[in-house]
Design a protein around this motif. Structure first.
Motif, PDB file in Angstrom:
ATOM      1  N   PHE A  93       0.687  -1.469  -0.105  1.00  0.00           N
ATOM      2  CA  PHE A  93       0.163   0.225  -0.218  1.00  0.00           C
ATOM      3  C   PHE A  93       0.867   1.394  -0.424  1.00  0.00           C
ATOM      4  O   PHE A  93       0.643   2.360  -0.685  1.00  0.00           O
ATOM      5  CB  PHE A  93      -1.050   0.069   1.638  1.00  0.00           C
ATOM      6  N   CYS A  94       2.063   1.439   1.055  1.00  0.00           N
ATOM      7  CA  CYS A  94       2.548   2.585   0.811  1.00  0.00           C
ATOM      8  C   CYS A  94       3.621   2.787  -0.265  1.00  0.00           C
ATOM      9  O   CYS A  94       4.172   4.205  -1.005  1.00  0.00           O
ATOM     10  CB  CYS A  94       3.698   2.523   2.337  1.00  0.00           C
ATOM     11  N   VAL A  95       4.120   1.788  -0.429  1.00  0.00           N
ATOM     12  CA  VAL A  95       5.088   1.512  -2.078  1.00  0.00           C
ATOM     13  C   VAL A  95       4.817   2.500  -3.561  1.00  0.00           C
ATOM     14  O   VAL A  95       4.776   2.862  -3.754  1.00  0.00           O
ATOM     15  CB  VAL A  95       5.979   0.548  -2.044  1.00  0.00           C
ATOM     16  N   GLY A  96       2.890   1.595  -3.080  1.00  0.00           N
ATOM     17  CA  GLY A  96       2.434   2.260  -4.508  1.00  0.00           C
ATOM     18  C   GLY A  96       1.734   3.610  -4.296  1.00  0.00           C
ATOM     19  O   GLY A  96       2.110   4.300  -5.384  1.00  0.00           O
ATOM     20  N   PHE A  97       1.601   4.191  -2.785  1.00  0.00           N
ATOM     21  CA  PHE A  97       0.749   5.130  -2.960  1.00  0.00           C
ATOM     22  C   PHE A  97       1.852   6.292  -2.908  1.00  0.00           C
ATOM     23  O   PHE A  97       1.697   7.226  -3.489  1.00  0.00           O
ATOM     24  CB  PHE A  97       0.310   5.348  -1.511  1.00  0.00           C
ATOM     25  N   LEU A  98       3.703   5.842  -2.746  1.00  0.00           N
ATOM     26  CA  LEU A  98       4.114   7.008  -2.423  1.00  0.00           C
ATOM     27  C   LEU A  98       4.716   6.417  -4.066  1.00  0.00           C
ATOM     28  O   LEU A  98       5.149   8.650  -3.939  1.00  0.00           O
ATOM     29  CB  LEU A  98       5.545   6.868  -1.366  1.00  0.00           C
ATOM     30  N   SER A  99       5.169   5.811  -4.928  1.00  0.00           N
ATOM     31  CA  SER A  99       4.893   5.773  -6.171  1.00  0.00           C
ATOM     32  C   SER A  99       3.830   7.353  -7.274  1.00  0.00           C
ATOM     33  O   SER A  99       5.211   7.936  -7.946  1.00  0.00           O
ATOM     34  CB  SER A  99       5.768   4.808  -6.370  1.00  0.00           C
ATOM     35  N   GLU A 100       3.548   6.667  -6.734  1.00  0.00           N
ATOM     36  CA  GLU A 100       2.268   7.639  -7.418  1.00  0.00           C
ATOM     37  C   GLU A 100       2.325   9.491  -6.594  1.00  0.00           C
ATOM     38  O   GLU A 100       2.763  10.430  -7.548  1.00  0.00           O
ATOM     39  CB  GLU A 100       0.717   7.551  -7.256  1.00  0.00           C
ATOM     40  N   VAL A 101       2.388   9.649  -5.471  1.00  0.00           N
ATOM     41  CA  VAL A 101       3.210  11.052  -4.880  1.00  0.00           C
ATOM     42  C   VAL A 101       4.675  11.079  -5.805  1.00  0.00           C
ATOM     43  O   VAL A 101       4.070  12.491  -6.511  1.00  0.00           O
ATOM     44  CB  VAL A 101       2.745  10.557  -3.310  1.00  0.00           C
ATOM     45  N   LEU A 102       5.369  10.386  -5.572  1.00  0.00           N
ATOM     46  CA  LEU A 102       6.291  10.824  -6.318  1.00  0.00           C
ATOM     47  C   LEU A 102       6.554  10.955  -7.762  1.00  0.00           C
ATOM     48  O   LEU A 102       6.941  12.152  -8.434  1.00  0.00           O
ATOM     49  CB  LEU A 102       7.485  10.179  -6.650  1.00  0.00           C
ATOM     50  N   GLY A 103       5.763  10.793  -8.845  1.00  0.00           N
ATOM     51  CA  GLY A 103       5.404  10.802  -9.810  1.00  0.00           C
ATOM     52  C   GLY A 103       4.464  11.908 -10.338  1.00  0.00           C
ATOM     53  O   GLY A 103       4.436  12.601 -11.515  1.00  0.00           O
ATOM     54  N   VAL A 104       3.694  12.001  -9.493  1.00  0.00           N
ATOM     55  CA  VAL A 104       2.797  13.461  -9.760  1.00  0.00           C
ATOM     56  C   VAL A 104       3.109  14.950  -9.348  1.00  0.00           C
ATOM     57  O   VAL A 104       3.511  15.793  -9.872  1.00  0.00           O
ATOM     58  CB  VAL A 104       1.404  13.492  -8.961  1.00  0.00           C
ATOM     59  N   HIS A 105       3.693  14.986  -8.577  1.00  0.00           N
ATOM     60  CA  HIS A 105       5.301  15.907  -7.538  1.00  0.00           C
ATOM     61  C   HIS A 105       6.154  15.953  -8.869  1.00  0.00           C
ATOM     62  O   HIS A 105       6.784  17.314  -8.608  1.00  0.00           O
ATOM     63  CB  HIS A 105       5.100  16.171  -6.506  1.00  0.00           C
TER      64      HIS A 105
END
Length: 227
Positions: free
Chosen positions: A84-96
């Motif tokens: 959950f955390c890796v998937g979510f944080l990878s998206e945060v990194l991608g968006v920003h």
């Protein structure tokens, strides 16, 4: 006290009797909910209303999926939290930053956001890693090959999701086109998580998992084909 003692076996017998219908009932619920969603998005004339139901559909799907997981232990809980955390944080990194996947932003369809990324995205990553990992794990192959197959199943589904996501305000890509970097990034993150799935020490069996993946694939394939 005797009445309580006598009722316990009766309850167990009843549960055992109806347990054999649990899988069929769960699959029926999945098909009905996704079927209604498909009709609503394509033919109801009010796709915006059905878009708003997307978070509920995703939560229901995960609730059904993980209700069929057996032998919960610390290793599985840690796996779920990490994915959950890796998937979510990878998206945060991608968006920003535009790293990993490319330049994109999330719309309102997927609900509550943290750092401009819907929280449900982490749950979606967990669902996909878990279901595709279980499917590939049924094959009598080396664990590394299983991880690769699980990754390819995830990328295959994402291929059909991406155009649909832009159409229904899940997320949008800068310039309106899906970059190759999205699939490369998806492959990389998914492969790392599939490796973790293969090596994690928890019970890897869930009768509903293949149906969840199949229903998702058919759902997005239908939407993709009618864009």
């Amino acid at each position: 006290m005797p009445e309580t003692t006598q009722s316990a076996p009766a309850i167990k017998d009843t549960v055992k009797k109806y347990r054999k219908y649990a899988l069929s009932a769960a699959v029926a619920v999945l098909v009905i909910f996704h079927g209604v969603g498909l009709w609503g998005l394509l033919f109801s004339g009010e796709p915006e209303y059905f878009q708003q139901l997307t978070p509920m559909n995703l939560l229901l799907t995960n609730a059904l999926l993980f209700s069929f997981h057996r032998h919960w232990n610390a290793a599985f809980v840690i796996f779920a939290v990490v994915v959950f955390c890796v998937g979510f944080l990878s998206e945060v990194l991608g968006v920003h930053t535009g790293l990993l996947f490319g330049n994109y932003t999330y719309g309102a369809t997927l609900g509550l956001k943290l750092w401009e990324v819907p929280l449900l995205i982490g749950l979606n990553w967990l669902m996909l890693v878990y279901t595709t990992g279980l499917i590939s794990n049924t094959l009598k192959l080396h664990w590394l090959v299983k991880a690769l197959i699980g990754t390819m199943l995830m990328v295959l589904l994402d291929y059909f999701i991406e155009p649909v996501a832009m159409e229904y305000d899940f997320w949008s890509w800068q310039g309106g086109s899906i970059p190759v970097s999205n699939y490369v990034g998806w492959f990389g993150v998914a492969f790392l998580l599939q490796l973790y799935f293969q090596k994690a020490s928890f019970f890897k069996g869930n009768r509903l998992a293949p149906y969840v993946y199949l229903v998702q694939l058919v759902f997005f394939l239908c939407l993709y084909s009618l864009l």
